[in-house]
Design an enzyme around this catalytic site. Sequence first.
Site, PDB file in Angstrom:
ATOM      1  N   HIS A 198      -6.528  -7.290   0.198  1.00  0.00           N
ATOM      2  CA  HIS A 198      -6.674  -5.869  -0.139  1.00  0.00           C
ATOM      3  C   HIS A 198      -6.053  -5.579  -1.502  1.00  0.00           C
ATOM      4  CE1 HIS A 198      -6.675  -6.029   4.336  1.00  0.00           C
ATOM      5  NE2 HIS A 198      -7.593  -5.083   4.230  1.00  0.00           N
ATOM      6  N   HIS A 236       0.807  -1.237   0.000  1.00  0.00           N
ATOM      7  CA  HIS A 236       0.000   0.000   0.000  1.00  0.00           C
ATOM      8  C   HIS A 236       0.834   1.279   0.000  1.00  0.00           C
ATOM      9  CE1 HIS A 236      -3.644  -2.260   0.505  1.00  0.00           C
ATOM     10  NE2 HIS A 236      -3.311  -2.725   1.695  1.00  0.00           N
TER      11      HIS A 236
HETATM   12 ZN   LIG Z   1      -4.176  -7.052   3.096  1.00  0.00          ZN
END
Ligand SMILES: [Zn+2]
Length: 367
Positions: free
Chosen positions: A183, A146
Site C-alpha cells: 500500500h 497510514h
Molecule cells: Zn500494506
Amino acid sequence: MARAHGDARALKTDRAGFVWDPRLALHVYRDDHPLKPRRLIGVHDTLDRLGAFARPNAVLLAPRDATIAELERVHSPEYIRAVEEASADPEGDHSRWGFSAHHDTPPFAGMHEASLLTTGATLVGLEEVMAGRLRVSFNGAGGLHHAMRSRASGFCIYNDPAIACGLLADRGLKVAYVDIDAHHGDGVQAAFYDTDQVLTISLHETGRALFPGTGFADERGTGKGAGYSVNVALAPYTDDHAYVNAFDAVVPPLIARFEPDVLVTQQGIDSHFSDPLTHLQVSTHGREHIVRTFRGFDLPWVAMGGGGYDLDAVARDWSMEYLIMLGADIPAELHDSDPPAWTGDERDAIDVATDVAVRDALAAAFR
Ligand SMILES: [Zn+2]
C-alpha cells in the site's frame, strides 16, 4: 557510495538489532481483523529456532514507550487525547478521528498503550543505530505508515515511521525513507510533503486498485519538497521480475543522487503473492534482492515491518530479512519454492505497465 557528511559516518559495526518483547504481539484489533500482531511470534520463534539470536552480531533490544512529545512530532495533541479516550472507552463513538468498530481501524481497550510501545520499539532501534552501536535495527511491530496527523487510518494509530523520520530530520540529518509495503505510504508522504530533508519513495500497488487510493507519480511534493515525494504505482499482479526491475531503476539511483545520512525502511510484506489483501505477486526471492540492496547502501538503517496478512509468509520473509541484516546465510526453508512469474502476453503487459510507472516516477523526482 558518497554521502553528504563523508567517511566520518562510515559504519563501524555489523550488529543488527531485533526489537522484541512479547507485549508487542499481544494486542488484538478485533477477532476477525486481518492485522494480527501475534504474527510477530512466528517471526521471533522462526529466528530463534534457526539460531539467529545466538549469532555474535545479533542484538535483542527491549522496547520502551514512546513519549507524548515524540508522538507530537507528527500527531496533533487533540488526536493523541482522542486516542487516549478511545483506548479507555472503545465502545464510544470516535469516528471523527478515523476509528470505527466494524471498519479498518477499530478502537480497542489499551490501544493507546499498545501503540506507545509499538512506536517506542522503533525509536529504541533508531537511538541504537544513531549512537553507532548497531548497523541496523528491525521493529516488525512498526511501519504503521497510514496514520495521519489527526486521523487513524488503515490499521495505523501512531505513525512510527514518520515519527522516526521527523526525529532524524530534527537532528539535521538527510533522511531517505523507502516504503515497500503493497500500500502507498500516504501518512509518511503527507508528513514531509513540503520538505527536501526527507525523501520519501513508495513502491506500491496502484491506488486505482488498492487502498488508500493515492500514490500516483504526480504526487511529488510542494515548495522545497517538490520532487522529494516519489511514487511508483505498480499494476496489480506485478511479479518479482517486474518489481525488482522497478526497484532497481528508481531506488538506488535516487539514493545516490540524494546522498542521505540515514535510511529508514518500511518493509510490509503484504506485497507477497499469497497475501489475502492485495494483488501484487512478489516472493521471498524478489524481497531478498531488495533487502540486500538496502544493506548494500551502507547507511545507518532503521527498519520496520508493516502490512502482512498471510502469517506463514510473514514468518518466513521477515526472518529472512533479519538474517540478511545479520549478513547470515538464508536457509532454503524460508524461501517460496515456486514463486509466480508471468510469461507470454501477460509478461509483456506487466513489463510495459512497470516501465510506465518507473518513467513517470523518475520524471517527477528531484534533479
Ligand atoms: Zn500494506
